[in-house]
Design a protein around this motif. Structure first.
Motif, PDB file in Angstrom:
ATOM      1  N   ASP A  81       0.852  -1.182   0.000  1.00 22.24           N
ATOM      2  CA  ASP A  81       0.000   0.000   0.000  1.00 22.24           C
ATOM      3  C   ASP A  81       0.896   1.244   0.000  1.00 22.24           C
ATOM      4  O   ASP A  81       1.067   1.901   1.024  1.00 22.24           O
ATOM      5  CB  ASP A  81      -0.920  -0.022   1.226  1.00 22.24           C
ATOM      6  N   PRO A 101     -14.133  -0.122  -6.382  1.00 23.56           N
ATOM      7  CA  PRO A 101     -13.775   0.658  -5.187  1.00 23.56           C
ATOM      8  C   PRO A 101     -12.713  -0.001  -4.306  1.00 23.56           C
ATOM      9  O   PRO A 101     -12.054   0.688  -3.528  1.00 23.56           O
ATOM     10  CB  PRO A 101     -15.101   0.814  -4.441  1.00 23.56           C
ATOM     11  N   HIS A 102     -12.513  -1.307  -4.439  1.00 30.64           N
ATOM     12  CA  HIS A 102     -11.466  -1.959  -3.647  1.00 30.64           C
ATOM     13  C   HIS A 102     -10.082  -1.695  -4.221  1.00 30.64           C
ATOM     14  O   HIS A 102      -9.079  -1.989  -3.576  1.00 30.64           O
ATOM     15  CB  HIS A 102     -11.741  -3.462  -3.513  1.00 30.64           C
ATOM     16  N   TYR A 123      -9.557   1.479  -6.383  1.00 28.75           N
ATOM     17  CA  TYR A 123      -9.432   2.908  -6.653  1.00 28.75           C
ATOM     18  C   TYR A 123     -10.306   3.701  -5.692  1.00 28.75           C
ATOM     19  O   TYR A 123     -11.448   3.311  -5.426  1.00 28.75           O
ATOM     20  CB  TYR A 123      -9.854   3.221  -8.092  1.00 28.75           C
ATOM     21  N   GLU A 124      -9.781   4.848  -5.260  1.00 31.53           N
ATOM     22  CA  GLU A 124     -10.537   5.664  -4.308  1.00 31.53           C
ATOM     23  C   GLU A 124     -11.740   6.351  -4.945  1.00 31.53           C
ATOM     24  O   GLU A 124     -12.660   6.759  -4.252  1.00 31.53           O
ATOM     25  CB  GLU A 124      -9.626   6.701  -3.630  1.00 31.53           C
ATOM     26  N   SER A 125     -11.743   6.470  -6.278  1.00 31.04           N
ATOM     27  CA  SER A 125     -12.879   7.079  -6.974  1.00 31.04           C
ATOM     28  C   SER A 125     -12.949   6.550  -8.399  1.00 31.04           C
ATOM     29  O   SER A 125     -11.965   6.023  -8.933  1.00 31.04           O
ATOM     30  CB  SER A 125     -12.724   8.606  -7.006  1.00 31.04           C
ATOM     31  N   GLN A 162      -9.910   5.724 -11.265  1.00 35.46           N
ATOM     32  CA  GLN A 162      -9.871   4.540 -12.129  1.00 35.46           C
ATOM     33  C   GLN A 162      -9.801   4.960 -13.600  1.00 35.46           C
ATOM     34  O   GLN A 162      -9.007   4.415 -14.364  1.00 35.46           O
ATOM     35  CB  GLN A 162     -11.097   3.666 -11.884  1.00 35.46           C
TER      36      GLN A 162
END
Length: 164
Positions: A39, A106-107, A109-111, A115
Protein backbone atom coordinates in the motif's frame (compact mmCIF):
# COMPACT_ATOMS: atom_id res chain seq x y z
CA UNK A 1 -15.33 -28.66 -2.57
CA UNK A 2 -13.95 -26.56 -5.43
CA UNK A 3 -10.57 -24.83 -5.08
CA UNK A 4 -10.21 -22.82 -8.26
CA UNK A 5 -7.46 -20.71 -9.78
CA UNK A 6 -8.63 -18.22 -12.41
CA UNK A 7 -6.01 -16.32 -14.37
CA UNK A 8 -5.40 -14.38 -17.57
CA UNK A 9 -4.75 -10.91 -18.90
CA UNK A 10 -6.21 -7.78 -17.36
CA UNK A 11 -9.68 -7.27 -18.76
CA UNK A 12 -10.22 -10.94 -19.58
CA UNK A 13 -13.11 -11.39 -17.16
CA UNK A 14 -11.30 -13.08 -14.25
CA UNK A 15 -12.94 -11.01 -11.53
CA UNK A 16 -16.39 -11.21 -13.11
CA UNK A 17 -16.21 -14.99 -13.37
CA UNK A 18 -14.75 -15.34 -9.87
CA UNK A 19 -17.54 -13.20 -8.37
CA UNK A 20 -20.21 -15.21 -10.23
CA UNK A 21 -18.80 -18.53 -9.02
CA UNK A 22 -18.24 -17.26 -5.49
CA UNK A 23 -21.84 -16.02 -5.30
CA UNK A 24 -23.40 -19.11 -6.84
CA UNK A 25 -21.35 -21.61 -4.83
CA UNK A 26 -20.83 -19.72 -1.60
CA UNK A 27 -17.04 -19.76 -1.90
CA UNK A 28 -14.59 -17.14 -0.66
CA UNK A 29 -13.17 -15.01 -3.50
CA UNK A 30 -9.52 -14.07 -3.23
CA UNK A 31 -8.52 -11.21 -5.56
CA UNK A 32 -4.72 -11.44 -5.76
CA UNK A 33 -4.48 -7.74 -6.69
CA UNK A 34 -5.28 -6.99 -3.06
CA UNK A 35 -2.32 -9.10 -1.84
CA UNK A 36 0.28 -8.61 -4.57
CA UNK A 37 1.02 -4.95 -3.91
CA UNK A 38 2.23 -2.90 -0.97
CA UNK A 39 0.00 0.00 0.00
CA UNK A 40 2.38 2.67 -1.32
CA UNK A 41 2.42 5.30 -4.03
CA UNK A 42 3.69 4.39 -6.50
CA UNK A 43 2.68 0.77 -5.90
CA UNK A 44 5.46 -1.75 -5.32
CA UNK A 45 5.05 -5.52 -5.52
CA UNK A 46 4.83 -7.25 -2.18
CA UNK A 47 7.44 -9.93 -1.49
CA UNK A 48 5.93 -13.22 -2.74
CA UNK A 49 6.41 -14.82 0.69
CA UNK A 50 4.30 -12.06 2.29
CA UNK A 51 1.59 -12.48 -0.32
CA UNK A 52 1.67 -16.26 0.17
CA UNK A 53 1.21 -15.91 3.94
CA UNK A 54 -1.82 -13.68 3.38
CA UNK A 55 -3.24 -16.14 0.81
CA UNK A 56 -2.86 -19.02 3.28
CA UNK A 57 -4.65 -17.08 6.02
CA UNK A 58 -7.62 -16.51 3.72
CA UNK A 59 -7.92 -19.89 2.01
CA UNK A 60 -7.21 -21.75 5.24
CA UNK A 61 -10.56 -20.55 6.59
CA UNK A 62 -12.63 -22.54 4.08
CA UNK A 63 -12.80 -25.98 2.47
CA UNK A 64 -13.24 -24.31 -0.93
CA UNK A 65 -12.16 -21.03 -2.50
CA UNK A 66 -11.55 -19.10 -5.70
CA UNK A 67 -8.27 -17.26 -6.22
CA UNK A 68 -7.95 -15.01 -9.26
CA UNK A 69 -5.33 -12.76 -10.72
CA UNK A 70 -2.64 -12.37 -13.33
CA UNK A 71 0.34 -13.28 -11.10
CA UNK A 72 1.63 -16.66 -12.28
CA UNK A 73 4.23 -16.65 -9.48
CA UNK A 74 1.56 -16.33 -6.77
CA UNK A 75 -0.84 -18.71 -8.50
CA UNK A 76 1.93 -21.31 -8.75
CA UNK A 77 2.16 -21.24 -4.95
CA UNK A 78 -1.44 -22.49 -4.81
CA UNK A 79 -1.29 -25.11 -7.57
CA UNK A 80 -0.78 -28.01 -5.17
CA UNK A 81 -3.83 -26.88 -3.16
CA UNK A 82 -6.24 -26.24 -6.02
CA UNK A 83 -8.32 -28.83 -7.84
CA UNK A 84 -9.37 -26.73 -10.82
CA UNK A 85 -7.95 -24.08 -13.15
CA UNK A 86 -9.60 -21.65 -15.53
CA UNK A 87 -7.38 -19.79 -17.99
CA UNK A 88 -9.15 -16.71 -19.35
CA UNK A 89 -7.25 -16.69 -22.65
CA UNK A 90 -9.19 -14.05 -24.59
CA UNK A 91 -8.02 -12.08 -27.62
CA UNK A 92 -6.41 -8.74 -26.76
CA UNK A 93 -9.23 -6.75 -28.39
CA UNK A 94 -11.78 -8.41 -26.10
CA UNK A 95 -9.66 -7.57 -23.04
CA UNK A 96 -9.30 -3.96 -24.18
CA UNK A 97 -13.07 -3.65 -24.73
CA UNK A 98 -13.79 -5.17 -21.32
CA UNK A 99 -11.34 -2.81 -19.61
CA UNK A 100 -12.95 0.22 -21.24
CA UNK A 101 -16.40 -0.83 -20.01
CA UNK A 102 -15.56 -2.15 -16.54
CA UNK A 103 -17.47 -0.66 -13.62
CA UNK A 104 -15.70 1.26 -10.88
CA UNK A 105 -13.68 -1.05 -8.61
CA UNK A 106 -13.78 0.66 -5.19
CA UNK A 107 -11.47 -1.96 -3.65
CA UNK A 108 -8.74 -0.81 -6.08
CA UNK A 109 -9.43 2.91 -6.65
CA UNK A 110 -10.54 5.66 -4.31
CA UNK A 111 -12.88 7.08 -6.97
CA UNK A 112 -14.25 6.36 -10.42
CA UNK A 113 -12.27 9.36 -11.67
CA UNK A 114 -9.03 7.80 -10.36
CA UNK A 115 -9.87 4.54 -12.13
CA UNK A 116 -10.61 6.40 -15.36
CA UNK A 117 -7.34 8.34 -15.07
CA UNK A 118 -5.51 5.00 -14.91
CA UNK A 119 -7.28 3.59 -17.98
CA UNK A 120 -4.67 4.61 -20.60
CA UNK A 121 -1.94 2.88 -18.58
CA UNK A 122 -4.13 -0.21 -18.16
CA UNK A 123 -4.87 -0.41 -21.88
CA UNK A 124 -1.17 -0.18 -22.69
CA UNK A 125 -0.50 -2.90 -20.09
CA UNK A 126 -3.09 -5.17 -21.69
CA UNK A 127 -1.52 -4.62 -25.13
CA UNK A 128 1.84 -5.86 -23.79
CA UNK A 129 0.53 -9.26 -22.65
CA UNK A 130 2.08 -11.22 -25.51
CA UNK A 131 5.41 -9.36 -25.43
CA UNK A 132 6.05 -9.59 -21.70
CA UNK A 133 8.21 -12.45 -20.52
CA UNK A 134 7.53 -12.18 -16.79
CA UNK A 135 4.98 -13.82 -14.47
CA UNK A 136 2.27 -11.51 -15.85
CA UNK A 137 2.54 -12.71 -19.45
CA UNK A 138 0.48 -15.00 -21.66
CA UNK A 139 3.54 -17.29 -21.85
CA UNK A 140 3.70 -17.65 -18.04
CA UNK A 141 -0.04 -18.32 -17.88
CA UNK A 142 0.20 -20.91 -20.63
CA UNK A 143 3.03 -22.71 -18.79
CA UNK A 144 1.01 -22.74 -15.57
CA UNK A 145 -1.99 -24.17 -17.43
CA UNK A 146 0.05 -26.75 -19.36
CA UNK A 147 1.74 -28.12 -16.23
CA UNK A 148 -1.51 -28.65 -14.34
CA UNK A 149 -2.84 -32.22 -14.47
CA UNK A 150 -6.18 -31.59 -12.77
CA UNK A 151 -9.50 -30.32 -14.07
CA UNK A 152 -8.89 -27.31 -16.27
CA UNK A 153 -10.68 -25.14 -18.78
CA UNK A 154 -9.47 -22.51 -21.24
CA UNK A 155 -11.98 -19.74 -21.92
CA UNK A 156 -11.39 -17.92 -25.22
CA UNK A 157 -14.48 -15.68 -25.30
CA UNK A 158 -16.79 -14.04 -22.82
CA UNK A 159 -20.46 -14.95 -23.01
CA UNK A 160 -22.64 -12.78 -25.27
CA UNK A 161 -23.82 -10.67 -22.33
CA UNK A 162 -20.20 -9.82 -21.51
CA UNK A 163 -20.07 -12.22 -18.63
CA UNK A 164 -17.69 -15.16 -18.40
Amino acid sequence: MRKILIFGNSGSGKSTLARQLADSEGLPHLDLDTLAWRDEVPPIRQAPAVSYQAMQEIIGQSDGWIAEGCYADLLAMLVDECNEMIFMNLPLEDCLRNARSRPWEPHKYESEAAQNANLPMLLEWIRGYDEREDELSRAAHQRLYDRFDGRKQMVTANSPAGQS
